[in-house]
Design a protein around this motif. Structure first.
Motif, PDB file in Angstrom:
ATOM      1  N   GLU A  92      41.315 145.607 125.701  1.00  0.00           N
ATOM      2  CA  GLU A  92      41.343 146.794 124.843  1.00  0.00           C
ATOM      3  C   GLU A  92      41.046 148.061 125.646  1.00  0.00           C
ATOM      4  OE1 GLU A  92      42.201 148.899 121.566  1.00  0.00           O
ATOM      5  OE2 GLU A  92      42.421 146.722 121.799  1.00  0.00           O
ATOM      6  N   VAL A  93      40.028 148.024 126.506  1.00  0.00           N
ATOM      7  CA  VAL A  93      39.662 149.186 127.315  1.00  0.00           C
ATOM      8  C   VAL A  93      40.805 149.577 128.251  1.00  0.00           C
ATOM      9  CG1 VAL A  93      38.151 149.972 129.194  1.00  0.00           C
ATOM     10  CG2 VAL A  93      37.175 148.824 127.194  1.00  0.00           C
ATOM     11  N   SER A  94      41.538 148.576 128.754  1.00  0.00           N
ATOM     12  CA  SER A  94      42.607 148.857 129.714  1.00  0.00           C
ATOM     13  C   SER A  94      43.770 149.627 129.103  1.00  0.00           C
ATOM     14  CB  SER A  94      43.119 147.548 130.319  1.00  0.00           C
ATOM     15  OG  SER A  94      43.872 146.803 129.371  1.00  0.00           O
ATOM     16  N   LYS A  95      43.830 149.712 127.788  1.00  0.00           N
ATOM     17  CA  LYS A  95      44.902 150.470 127.134  1.00  0.00           C
ATOM     18  C   LYS A  95      44.739 151.973 127.330  1.00  0.00           C
ATOM     19  CE  LYS A  95      45.726 146.862 123.686  1.00  0.00           C
ATOM     20  NZ  LYS A  95      45.655 146.484 122.254  1.00  0.00           N
ATOM     21  N   SER A  96      43.524 152.390 127.720  1.00  0.00           N
ATOM     22  CA  SER A  96      43.278 153.811 127.965  1.00  0.00           C
ATOM     23  C   SER A  96      42.765 154.087 129.373  1.00  0.00           C
ATOM     24  CB  SER A  96      42.258 154.361 126.949  1.00  0.00           C
ATOM     25  OG  SER A  96      41.043 153.631 127.019  1.00  0.00           O
ATOM     26  N   GLU A  97      42.245 153.034 130.055  1.00  0.00           N
ATOM     27  CA  GLU A  97      41.711 153.217 131.394  1.00  0.00           C
ATOM     28  C   GLU A  97      41.978 151.968 132.236  1.00  0.00           C
ATOM     29  OE1 GLU A  97      37.536 154.632 133.555  1.00  0.00           O
ATOM     30  OE2 GLU A  97      37.696 154.484 131.373  1.00  0.00           O
ATOM     31  N   ALA A  98      42.502 152.166 133.425  1.00  0.00           N
ATOM     32  CA  ALA A  98      42.889 151.040 134.268  1.00  0.00           C
ATOM     33  C   ALA A  98      41.681 150.211 134.684  1.00  0.00           C
ATOM     34  CB  ALA A  98      43.625 151.543 135.513  1.00  0.00           C
ATOM     35  N   SER A  99      41.889 148.891 134.721  1.00  0.00           N
ATOM     36  CA  SER A  99      40.822 147.994 135.162  1.00  0.00           C
ATOM     37  C   SER A  99      41.436 146.789 135.865  1.00  0.00           C
ATOM     38  CB  SER A  99      39.971 147.524 133.978  1.00  0.00           C
ATOM     39  OG  SER A  99      40.709 146.651 133.138  1.00  0.00           O
ATOM     40  N   MET A 100      40.583 146.066 136.596  1.00  0.00           N
ATOM     41  CA  MET A 100      41.035 144.841 137.242  1.00  0.00           C
ATOM     42  C   MET A 100      39.942 143.795 137.108  1.00  0.00           C
ATOM     43  SD  MET A 100      39.313 144.224 140.359  1.00  0.00           S
ATOM     44  CE  MET A 100      40.473 143.600 141.554  1.00  0.00           C
TER      45      MET A 100
END
Length: 230
Positions: A92-100
């Motif tokens: 869910e967070v990755s929909k607004s901020e990139a993560s790995m």
């Protein structure tokens, strides 16, 4: 890019071990096998029969031990700076901020597969699923393995972002093969997964490799009735 250490899931599944096949679990009434088996299946299906149906155990090869050591080292380094998160929160967070994330567990009772993704990049624009392999050759078997990770991720999330499958040279940043997970690719990997289930259910025979070079280097050759001694 944020680093997310995925520690669990909001949804849990009731699982039980298959009574006769080592490594197979029964989830939602369906056999569920490890996605890494697709790599083995592409190398030689009969290896799967010997290892998991017959229960034959062999020592790990130096290459396998070296690969595990590299995985563990990278995982330790990653966890030092990663933020704990559930799978659902990370997506869910990755929909607004990139993560790995590393060692991201995915599971699909629908398709009867499960496994750990070596590394996954989730950005607002796309999902990139990476599997680390020795060398720089995209074998059909290794491509199928990472394609199955894509299928499981898509089934878990119903995410509409484009998904890419990638193979990376182990211990480097070199992505030597990358592919968009299209509908055609999805159909192909579903067909392969169906074949695997047929093997496990006994409706299809395990086909041994016809490549003598694979046979010579196989750690199961002393137990294999198809191996032709030279």
């Amino acid at each position: 890019m944020q680093q997310k250490n995925i520690t669990g899931f909001e949804k849990e599944y009731e699982t039980k071990d298959h009574p006769n096949i080592k490594g197979v679990q029964i989830i939602d009434g369906k056999n569920n096998f490890q996605i890494s088996w697709l790599n083995q299946q592409g190398y030689c299906e009969y290896q799967i029969y010997l290892e998991y149906m017959k229960g034959i155990e062999t020592p790990a090869t130096p290459e396998m031990t070296h690969g595990s050591d590299i995985h563990n080292q990278l995982e330790t380094i990653f966890k030092k700076d990663a933020t704990p998160s559930t799978f659902e929160e990370a997506v869910e967070v990755s929909k607004s901020e990139a993560s790995m994330s590393r060692e991201c567990f995915v599971i699909s009772p629908k398709y009867g597969i499960r496994g750990y993704i070596d590394e996954i990049w989730m950005t607002p624009e796309e999902i990139v699923i990476i599997d680390d392999k020795p060398g720089r050759t995209p074998y059909f078997s290794t491509m199928n393995q990472v394609r199955a990770y894509c299928l499981a991720f898509k089934d878990m999330t119903n995410d509409e972002r484009p998904i890419k499958a990638a193979l990376r040279e182990r211990g480097t940043s070199n992505l030597f093969w990358i592919e968009i997970f299209t509908e055609d690719v999805e159909k192909q990997i579903k067909f392969t997964i169906d074949r695997m289930h047929g093997l496990l259910e006994g409706s299809r025979p395990f086909v041994p490799t016809k490549n003598p070079n694979k046979c010579r280097s196989c750690r199961y050759k002393r137990y294999c009735e198809h191996y032709k001694h030279e």
